[in-house]
Design an enzyme around this catalytic site. Sequence first.
Site: not given
Length: 192
Positions: A38, A120, A156, A166
């Site tokens: 992400h 992330e 994602h 993302d």
Amino acid sequence: MRAEPAFRSGWWRDALRRDSPHCDARPSGCAIDLVVLHNISLPPGRFGGPFIDALFLGCLDTGADQAFAGLAGLRVSAHFLVRREGQVVQYVSCAQRAWHAGASTHRGRTRCNDFSIGIELEGSDHCAFEAVQYTALARLLPALCAAYPIADVVGHSDIAPQRKTDPGPHFDWHALRSLSGLPAALFSAHPR
Ligand SMILES: [Zn+2]
């Protein structure tokens, strides 16, 4: 002297640990075979600062910035965050289900949080990621693949294409693949 194991109860040796409450148990017997990448920045497009941490830890002051209004009550966390300086923070044990993917489908299976690990990258859809972020990811991913039966590394946007963009057009899948030394088959969603 014996080396410390790379993962202890799902916590990576080389990450800074900060426990998030935004997780629960995975379904029993569920293999962890997917990694989802992400991007996130808070406020959007700004890097550094305490806000991603606060969001994942459940203590974001949503009055601190106009852009946070829509985040009130949102309970999310990835397992890992790779900051712009390459530091890796872990919020949820890989043994637990972190709430990062939302409604999603991978190879016909829904609810990707059940069987995935979420990472992330501090970044956005509008600018390049830092070289040190790829370096960090290229250490973390092989460690995950050694510890879990990971079959695919996806974005994602690959598992929720109607809702999510993302890690975005600036994410360099080729760089990640070559730096990590992992088999190309893991990256079949991004063959080039
Ligand atoms: Zn995402």
